[in-house]
Structure formats: structure tokens, C-alpha cells
Motif scaffolding. Structure first.
Motif, PDB file in Angstrom:
ATOM      1  N   LEU A   1       0.836  -1.199   0.000  1.00 26.44           N
ATOM      2  CA  LEU A   1       0.000   0.000   0.000  1.00 26.44           C
ATOM      3  C   LEU A   1       0.873   1.251   0.000  1.00 26.44           C
ATOM      4  N   GLU A   2       0.402   2.271  -0.711  1.00 27.74           N
ATOM      5  CA  GLU A   2       1.090   3.555  -0.639  1.00 27.74           C
ATOM      6  C   GLU A   2       0.721   4.220   0.679  1.00 27.74           C
ATOM      7  N   GLU A   3       1.645   5.025   1.208  1.00 27.81           N
ATOM      8  CA  GLU A   3       1.343   5.772   2.433  1.00 27.81           C
ATOM      9  C   GLU A   3       0.215   6.744   2.153  1.00 27.81           C
ATOM     10  N   GLN A   4      -0.696   6.830   3.070  1.00 31.22           N
ATOM     11  CA  GLN A   4      -1.788   7.771   2.911  1.00 31.22           C
ATOM     12  C   GLN A   4      -1.398   9.087   3.552  1.00 31.22           C
ATOM     13  N   GLY A   5      -1.748  10.181   2.900  1.00 33.13           N
ATOM     14  CA  GLY A   5      -1.452  11.505   3.414  1.00 33.13           C
ATOM     15  C   GLY A   5      -2.517  11.972   4.381  1.00 33.13           C
ATOM     16  N   PRO A   6      -2.387  13.219   4.808  1.00 36.17           N
ATOM     17  CA  PRO A   6      -3.341  13.767   5.776  1.00 36.17           C
ATOM     18  C   PRO A   6      -4.722  13.998   5.166  1.00 36.17           C
ATOM     19  N   THR A   7      -5.704  14.086   6.039  1.00 34.68           N
ATOM     20  CA  THR A   7      -7.060  14.445   5.625  1.00 34.68           C
ATOM     21  C   THR A   7      -7.503  15.674   6.412  1.00 34.68           C
ATOM     22  N   LEU A   8      -8.488  16.376   5.871  1.00 35.40           N
ATOM     23  CA  LEU A   8      -8.998  17.596   6.483  1.00 35.40           C
ATOM     24  C   LEU A   8     -10.504  17.660   6.315  1.00 35.40           C
ATOM     25  N   ALA A   9     -11.203  17.968   7.397  1.00 39.22           N
ATOM     26  CA  ALA A   9     -12.638  18.267   7.369  1.00 39.22           C
ATOM     27  C   ALA A   9     -12.823  19.529   8.194  1.00 39.22           C
ATOM     28  N   VAL A  10     -13.470  20.528   7.612  1.00 39.10           N
ATOM     29  CA  VAL A  10     -13.632  21.816   8.281  1.00 39.10           C
ATOM     30  C   VAL A  10     -15.099  22.031   8.636  1.00 39.10           C
ATOM     31  N   LYS A  11     -15.339  22.329   9.901  1.00 37.66           N
ATOM     32  CA  LYS A  11     -16.658  22.758  10.356  1.00 37.66           C
ATOM     33  C   LYS A  11     -16.546  24.250  10.612  1.00 37.66           C
ATOM     34  N   HIS A  12     -17.567  24.994  10.219  1.00 38.06           N
ATOM     35  CA  HIS A  12     -17.497  26.448  10.405  1.00 38.06           C
ATOM     36  C   HIS A  12     -18.855  27.015  10.815  1.00 38.06           C
ATOM     37  N   SER A  13     -18.785  28.154  11.490  1.00 40.56           N
ATOM     38  CA  SER A  13     -19.998  28.890  11.842  1.00 40.56           C
ATOM     39  C   SER A  13     -19.665  30.376  11.849  1.00 40.56           C
ATOM     40  N   LEU A  14     -20.675  31.173  11.552  1.00 42.94           N
ATOM     41  CA  LEU A  14     -20.526  32.630  11.580  1.00 42.94           C
ATOM     42  C   LEU A  14     -21.224  33.158  12.822  1.00 42.94           C
ATOM     43  N   LYS A  15     -20.531  34.009  13.545  1.00 44.80           N
ATOM     44  CA  LYS A  15     -21.119  34.700  14.688  1.00 44.80           C
ATOM     45  C   LYS A  15     -20.858  36.170  14.457  1.00 44.80           C
ATOM     46  N   GLY A  16     -21.872  36.875  13.958  1.00 40.85           N
ATOM     47  CA  GLY A  16     -21.678  38.266  13.553  1.00 40.85           C
ATOM     48  C   GLY A  16     -20.757  38.300  12.346  1.00 40.85           C
ATOM     49  N   ASN A  17     -19.650  39.036  12.482  1.00 38.73           N
ATOM     50  CA  ASN A  17     -18.686  39.093  11.372  1.00 38.73           C
ATOM     51  C   ASN A  17     -17.425  38.270  11.687  1.00 38.73           C
TER      52      ASN A  17
ATOM     53  N   LEU B   1     -13.802  28.416  13.087  1.00 34.21           N
ATOM     54  CA  LEU B   1     -13.405  27.201  12.376  1.00 34.21           C
ATOM     55  C   LEU B   1     -13.014  26.103  13.350  1.00 34.21           C
ATOM     56  N   LYS B   2     -13.395  24.875  13.009  1.00 31.56           N
ATOM     57  CA  LYS B   2     -12.920  23.681  13.707  1.00 31.56           C
ATOM     58  C   LYS B   2     -12.365  22.759  12.631  1.00 31.56           C
ATOM     59  N   LEU B   3     -11.066  22.507  12.703  1.00 36.44           N
ATOM     60  CA  LEU B   3     -10.388  21.680  11.719  1.00 36.44           C
ATOM     61  C   LEU B   3     -10.208  20.278  12.274  1.00 36.44           C
ATOM     62  N   GLU B   4     -10.780  19.315  11.604  1.00 38.16           N
ATOM     63  CA  GLU B   4     -10.610  17.914  11.982  1.00 38.16           C
ATOM     64  C   GLU B   4      -9.606  17.318  11.011  1.00 38.16           C
TER      65      GLU B   4
ATOM     66  N   GLU C   1      -6.346  25.145   3.553  1.00 41.66           N
ATOM     67  CA  GLU C   1      -5.435  24.214   2.896  1.00 41.66           C
ATOM     68  C   GLU C   1      -4.330  23.789   3.852  1.00 41.66           C
ATOM     69  N   LEU C   2      -4.008  22.490   3.874  1.00 42.59           N
ATOM     70  CA  LEU C   2      -2.909  22.003   4.699  1.00 42.59           C
ATOM     71  C   LEU C   2      -1.584  22.221   3.974  1.00 42.59           C
ATOM     72  N   ALA C   3      -0.571  22.677   4.739  1.00 43.07           N
ATOM     73  CA  ALA C   3       0.734  22.974   4.163  1.00 43.07           C
ATOM     74  C   ALA C   3       1.843  22.301   4.963  1.00 43.07           C
ATOM     75  N   HIS C   4       2.910  21.946   4.263  1.00 41.37           N
ATOM     76  CA  HIS C   4       4.116  21.400   4.897  1.00 41.37           C
ATOM     77  C   HIS C   4       4.803  22.500   5.712  1.00 41.37           C
TER      78      HIS C   4
ATOM     79  N   TYR D   1       0.035  20.345   0.761  1.00 44.80           N
ATOM     80  CA  TYR D   1      -0.157  18.900   0.742  1.00 44.80           C
ATOM     81  C   TYR D   1      -1.131  18.507  -0.376  1.00 44.80           C
ATOM     82  N   GLY D   2      -1.812  19.506  -0.940  1.00 36.94           N
ATOM     83  CA  GLY D   2      -2.848  19.216  -1.928  1.00 36.94           C
ATOM     84  C   GLY D   2      -4.167  18.832  -1.275  1.00 36.94           C
ATOM     85  N   VAL D   3      -4.289  19.121   0.024  1.00 36.71           N
ATOM     86  CA  VAL D   3      -5.497  18.793   0.788  1.00 36.71           C
ATOM     87  C   VAL D   3      -6.138  20.111   1.198  1.00 36.71           C
ATOM     88  N   LYS D   4      -7.368  20.348   0.700  1.00 33.11           N
ATOM     89  CA  LYS D   4      -8.040  21.606   1.051  1.00 33.11           C
ATOM     90  C   LYS D   4      -9.542  21.437   1.021  1.00 33.11           C
TER      91      LYS D   4
END
Length: 131
Positions: free
Chosen positions: A33-49, A53-56, A110-113, A119-122
Motif C-alpha cells: 500500500l502507498e502511504e496515505q497523506g493527511p485528511t482535512l474536514a472543516v466545520k465552520h460557523s458565523l457569529k456576527g462578522n 473554524l474547527k479543523l478535523e 489548505e494544509l501545508a508542509h 499537501y494538496g489537501v483543502k
């Protein structure tokens, strides 16, 4: 001879030759198997302006100390773009961007080194800040 059979025979040859290969992850067919890279899931909410963000992330560690230094697999920071403009570097799983002007905006995280290469993950989404 097909590729799968050849790979299995090569692995068997390494095992029989006494070479340790137990740390190599294999799939159900016995292929490496090839090594798997990182993953990203973003939860967001607006409160006023303010954008909250919550980055999983998985297979990724935030590192302020190593920013700009040598890359380590699965380590770095996130970059926040607002309307295509680099706005912030993020070093934690939670972040708040304050004072966003009213209107519709495109947000990209976007995730960066460590050396700032992607990382190409956004994840992208739109928000609408009320006046």
C-alpha cells in the motif's frame, strides 16, 4: 506472469532471504500500500462578522515550532484564504477570523508542509456576512 503474482513472489523471496518486511503495509491482495497523506474536514460557523473554524485532521500534526524548517511527513500548518487572498496561518484545530467585511466570501482552508508547500489537501466553502 501478472503484476500481482510477481509482487507476491518478490515479497516471498525477501522473506525467505531473511529480509524483514513486516513493517510494510499490504492490501488484501498482498500488494504494498502507498502511504496515505493527511485528511482535512472543516466545520465552520458565523457569529456576527467572525468566522469560527474547527479543523478535523487525521495523519497530520500542527507545528508552529517547525514552520519554515525541514519537512516532516504529516506535519505543518493550515492556510486560510479569504476571496483568494492568503489571510492567516493556522496552528491549532480551532481558529477565529474576526472583522470579516459584509458580503459573500469564498473561504479555502489548505494544509501545508513546514516549508509552506501544499499537501494538496483543502476544503472550500462560501459564507455570507450580514451588514
Amino acid at each position: 506472469m501478472n503484476g500481482k503474482k510477481l509482487m507476491r513472489q518478490a515479497m516471498l523471496g525477501l522473506i525467505l532471504a531473511g529480509t524483514a518486511v513486516s513493517a510494510v503495509p499490504l492490501d488484501a491482495a498482498g500488494l504494498i500500500l502507498e502511504e496515505q497523506g493527511p485528511t482535512l474536514a472543516v466545520k465552520h460557523s458565523l457569529k456576527g462578522n467572525s468566522l469560527h473554524l474547527k479543523l478535523e485532521v487525521s495523519r497530520f500534526t500542527f507545528s508552529l515550532d517547525n514552520m519554515g524548517k525541514e519537512n516532516k511527513a504529516g506535519e505543518g500548518h493550515a492556510v486560510l484564504y479569504l476571496d483568494g487572498k492568503k489571510t492567516a496561518k493556522i496552528f491549532d484545530k480551532e481558529y477565529v477570523l474576526d472583522e470579516i467585511p459584509p458580503g459573500k466570501h469564498q473561504v479555502v482552508i489548505e494544509l501545508a508542509h513546514n516549508n509552506h508547500e501544499s499537501y494538496g489537501v483543502k476544503q472550500a466553502f462560501q459564507i455570507s456576512v450580514k451588514p
